[in-house]
Design a protein around this motif. Structure first.
Motif, PDB file in Angstrom:
ATOM      1  N   MET A   7     -52.209 -21.974 -58.378  1.00  0.00           N
ATOM      2  CA  MET A   7     -53.209 -20.925 -58.382  1.00  0.00           C
ATOM      3  C   MET A   7     -54.569 -21.510 -58.068  1.00  0.00           C
ATOM      4  SD  MET A   7     -54.463 -18.449 -61.515  1.00  0.00           S
ATOM      5  CE  MET A   7     -55.325 -19.820 -62.276  1.00  0.00           C
ATOM      6  N   GLY A   8     -55.306 -20.853 -57.191  1.00  0.00           N
ATOM      7  CA  GLY A   8     -56.642 -21.297 -56.866  1.00  0.00           C
ATOM      8  C   GLY A   8     -57.642 -20.829 -57.899  1.00  0.00           C
ATOM      9  N   ALA A   9     -58.890 -21.359 -57.766  1.00  0.00           N
ATOM     10  CA  ALA A   9     -59.930 -21.033 -58.732  1.00  0.00           C
ATOM     11  C   ALA A   9     -60.375 -19.583 -58.604  1.00  0.00           C
ATOM     12  CB  ALA A   9     -61.113 -21.981 -58.540  1.00  0.00           C
ATOM     13  N   THR A  10     -60.052 -18.933 -57.491  1.00  0.00           N
ATOM     14  CA  THR A  10     -60.546 -17.582 -57.244  1.00  0.00           C
ATOM     15  C   THR A  10     -59.467 -16.521 -57.448  1.00  0.00           C
ATOM     16  OG1 THR A  10     -60.065 -17.825 -54.873  1.00  0.00           O
ATOM     17  CG2 THR A  10     -62.278 -18.403 -55.608  1.00  0.00           C
ATOM     18  N   ALA A  11     -58.409 -16.832 -58.204  1.00  0.00           N
ATOM     19  CA  ALA A  11     -57.355 -15.847 -58.426  1.00  0.00           C
ATOM     20  C   ALA A  11     -57.951 -14.593 -59.056  1.00  0.00           C
ATOM     21  CB  ALA A  11     -56.268 -16.420 -59.322  1.00  0.00           C
ATOM     22  N   MET A  12     -57.555 -13.442 -58.530  1.00  0.00           N
ATOM     23  CA  MET A  12     -58.154 -12.193 -58.977  1.00  0.00           C
ATOM     24  C   MET A  12     -57.228 -11.027 -58.690  1.00  0.00           C
ATOM     25  SD  MET A  12     -60.856 -11.523 -55.839  1.00  0.00           S
ATOM     26  CE  MET A  12     -61.004  -9.764 -56.172  1.00  0.00           C
ATOM     27  N   THR A  19     -52.114  -5.618 -57.066  1.00  0.00           N
ATOM     28  CA  THR A  19     -52.080  -6.464 -55.876  1.00  0.00           C
ATOM     29  C   THR A  19     -53.027  -7.619 -56.159  1.00  0.00           C
ATOM     30  OG1 THR A  19     -51.824  -4.446 -54.550  1.00  0.00           O
ATOM     31  CG2 THR A  19     -52.263  -6.497 -53.379  1.00  0.00           C
ATOM     32  N   THR A  20     -52.475  -8.838 -56.169  1.00  0.00           N
ATOM     33  CA  THR A  20     -53.258 -10.012 -56.545  1.00  0.00           C
ATOM     34  C   THR A  20     -53.744 -10.759 -55.314  1.00  0.00           C
ATOM     35  OG1 THR A  20     -51.344 -11.491 -56.609  1.00  0.00           O
ATOM     36  CG2 THR A  20     -51.861 -10.254 -58.633  1.00  0.00           C
ATOM     37  N   ALA A  21     -54.714 -11.630 -55.519  1.00  0.00           N
ATOM     38  CA  ALA A  21     -55.192 -12.528 -54.466  1.00  0.00           C
ATOM     39  C   ALA A  21     -55.396 -13.907 -55.082  1.00  0.00           C
ATOM     40  CB  ALA A  21     -56.496 -12.017 -53.861  1.00  0.00           C
ATOM     41  N   GLY A  22     -54.955 -14.943 -54.361  1.00  0.00           N
ATOM     42  CA  GLY A  22     -55.121 -16.305 -54.843  1.00  0.00           C
ATOM     43  C   GLY A  22     -54.160 -16.703 -55.940  1.00  0.00           C
ATOM     44  N   LEU A  23     -53.094 -15.945 -56.099  1.00  0.00           N
ATOM     45  CA  LEU A  23     -52.123 -16.186 -57.170  1.00  0.00           C
ATOM     46  C   LEU A  23     -50.721 -16.237 -56.566  1.00  0.00           C
ATOM     47  CD1 LEU A  23     -51.876 -16.347 -60.329  1.00  0.00           C
ATOM     48  CD2 LEU A  23     -51.518 -13.879 -60.286  1.00  0.00           C
TER      49      LEU A  23
END
Length: 221
Positions: free
Chosen positions: A1-6, A95-99
């Motif tokens: 997971m990146g630092a910007t997971a949202m 719907t996730t991003a960066g995960l």
């Protein structure tokens, strides 16, 4: 997971008539909402207040309270199918991003915002309602072959969720069983079934299904 997971999008659905589900209605047509949306641990149905699930026998409830799918995987499908897939089109609530949803471990816990705590429970298994909704030829097989199922989650602590909320992984169990591997085991890769039976974080019904299939293999060997 990146630092910007949202959370990219929070999606809710109403009841839509369908010929592809025994109850005759489905809540798979989920659309983005502004939020925030309250999320609770349901006895049945969806964990998101205001969301609809048509087939309560096979969907929703404590172990399938929330369905999450990664925006990155939607983009992969969009490229493959040749048309854009909007958030919510797979029937996902989040719907996730960066995960890496499919690489998440069974039992992994996500803190969303500063309150809501969700736990990965089981992969999504495609059904005829999903296939009928998308209208893609051979969709169940295609979806199964790609092994990008997304994850159902249980609600460990109720809270609210809205677009833009950060997601932090705050617990990862040590068994190493991820969503994609569990999906492959449950959809035909018999050699992987043994990995499911001792993972306490899986729903009891899923572990029992794995045991029955292993026992059938031994009888047929």
């Amino acid at each position: 997971m990146g630092a910007t997971a949202m959370i990219r999008s929070v999606n809710l659905g109403g009841a839509t008539a369908t010929e592809y589900s025994t109850p005759g209605v489905t809540g798979i047509d989920k659309r983005p909402v502004a939020g925030p949306v309250e999320v609770v641990a349901p006895a049945e149905g969806s964990g998101l207040v205001g969301d609809t699930i048509g087939d309560l026998r096979h969907h929703g409830g404590p172990e399938q309270a929330v369905y999450a799918y990664a925006a990155e995987d939607l983009a992969r499908w969009s490229a493959e199918l040749g048309h854009e897939l909007a958030p919510g089109v797979f029937g996902e609530n989040l719907t996730t991003a960066g995960l890496d949803v499919n690489g998440a471990l069974i039992g992994e816990q996500w803190l969303i915002g500063d309150r809501l705590l969700l736990e990965v429970s089981v992969p999504r298994i495609p059904c005829r309602t999903f296939a009928g909704w998308l209208g893609e030829q051979g969709w169940v097989k295609r979806f199964t072959d790609r092994a990008l199922p997304g994850a159902y989650l249980r609600v460990r602590r109720a809270g609210a969720v809205g677009p833009g909320d950060p997601v932090r992984v705050v617990h990862r169990p040590g068994h190493g069983l991820d969503v994609a591997t569990a999906f492959r085991a449950l959809t035909g890769e018999a050699a992987l079934l043994q990995r499911l039976v001792d993972v306490a974080e899986l729903p009891a019904a899923t572990r029992e299904k794995a045991r029955r299939r292993l026992a059938a293999q031994q009888v047929g060997a």
